[in-house]
Enzyme design. Structure first.
Site, PDB file in Angstrom:
ATOM      1  N   LYS A  46     -32.091   1.826  11.816  1.00  0.00           N
ATOM      2  CA  LYS A  46     -32.925   1.090  10.592  1.00  0.00           C
ATOM      3  C   LYS A  46     -32.660   2.139   9.552  1.00  0.00           C
ATOM      4  CE  LYS A  46     -36.635  -1.650   8.896  1.00  0.00           C
ATOM      5  NZ  LYS A  46     -35.919  -2.728   8.344  1.00  0.00           N
ATOM      6  N   THR A  50     -39.703   0.695   4.556  1.00  0.00           N
ATOM      7  CA  THR A  50     -40.868   0.815   3.554  1.00  0.00           C
ATOM      8  C   THR A  50     -42.128   0.090   3.952  1.00  0.00           C
ATOM      9  OG1 THR A  50     -40.265  -1.457   2.418  1.00  0.00           O
ATOM     10  CG2 THR A  50     -39.078   0.695   1.768  1.00  0.00           C
ATOM     11  N   GLU A 122     -30.340  -2.494  11.188  1.00  0.00           N
ATOM     12  CA  GLU A 122     -31.055  -3.499  10.453  1.00  0.00           C
ATOM     13  C   GLU A 122     -31.552  -2.806   9.046  1.00  0.00           C
ATOM     14  OE1 GLU A 122     -35.641  -5.439  10.424  1.00  0.00           O
ATOM     15  OE2 GLU A 122     -35.148  -3.955  12.259  1.00  0.00           O
ATOM     16  N   GLY A 123     -31.187  -4.045   8.388  1.00  0.00           N
ATOM     17  CA  GLY A 123     -31.405  -3.783   6.583  1.00  0.00           C
ATOM     18  C   GLY A 123     -32.884  -3.791   6.451  1.00  0.00           C
TER      19      GLY A 123
END
Length: 210
Positions: A46, A50, A122-123
């Site tokens: 990832k 945030t 994973e975005g």
């Protein structure tokens, strides 16, 4: 649905979504377990997380799972989530003065790939979330030479979000599959959204069926 084992060997799957809180991490979990059941050693990456206070919750959850599925994947959280930002916002905003090193991310991806057969990436947020002023999450899919898995919602408004995201993927010639996450508004999904979706698409995939 899931394809045969050889299809995924030495591939990277980029799991993104139409927006935030649609189910990317849940999708990563479902794919990791399904691919492991095929006999594949799975890995996880990832690049950005945030909203990190003590630790990157999504990345940490996935890393713990991956290590159970593939004990050879002996990396720590800073390897799998190299950029961690406190502000819960798009990476472009959350990074503040941090400069994103995309060559570093490519090197990190290569390092992680050495310990797995298939790497799940994973975005952050949806596919058009900005990283730099003119670089978006969707651009990482081609940069990392991935196939995309688009997670789409079952809620009211999901048709619009799904079609817009698919158009964005097609405009960049990205190979993709999409999976509906039956989570939000699932009690009204069959009445509100399914009639169009089943007429428009030849086949529908659901995360819950992986």
């Amino acid at each position: 649905m899931i394809k045969e084992k050889n299809y995924y060997l030495n591939k990277s799957l980029f799991i993104s979504a139409t927006n935030t809180d649609v189910g990317k991490t849940y999708g990563c979990k479902k794919f990791a377990i399904a691919l492991s059941k095929l006999g594949l050693k799975v890995g996880y990456f990832k690049p950005f997380e945030t909203g990190v206070i003590d630790k990157p919750v999504d990345g940490w959850t996935m890393l713990e799972l991956i290590k159970k599925l593939n004990p050879q994947f002996d990396f720590d959280i800073k390897d799998v989530v190299p950029y961690q930002f406190e502000l819960p916002a798009a990476p472009y905003v959350a990074k503040k003065d941090t400069k994103i090193d995309f060559d570093f991310l490519l090197q990190k991806k290569k390092q992680l790939e050495e310990k797995c057969d298939v790497l799940i990436i994973e975005g952050a947020g949806g596919i058009m979330v900005p990283i730099e002023k003119d670089i978006f999450i969707i651009d990482l899919i081609n940069l990392f030479n991935c196939e995309a898995i688009l997670i789409t919602p079952s809620k009211l408004g999901g048709i619009n979000d799904t079609l817009l995201s698919i158009e964005a993927l097609k405009s960049r010639d990205i190979k993709f599959d999409f999976y509906i996450n039956l989570f939000q508004d699932k009690d009204t999904f069959e009445e509100v959204s399914l009639p169009f979706l089943k007429d428009y698409f030849p086949k529908l995939n659901y995360l819950q069926e992986l």
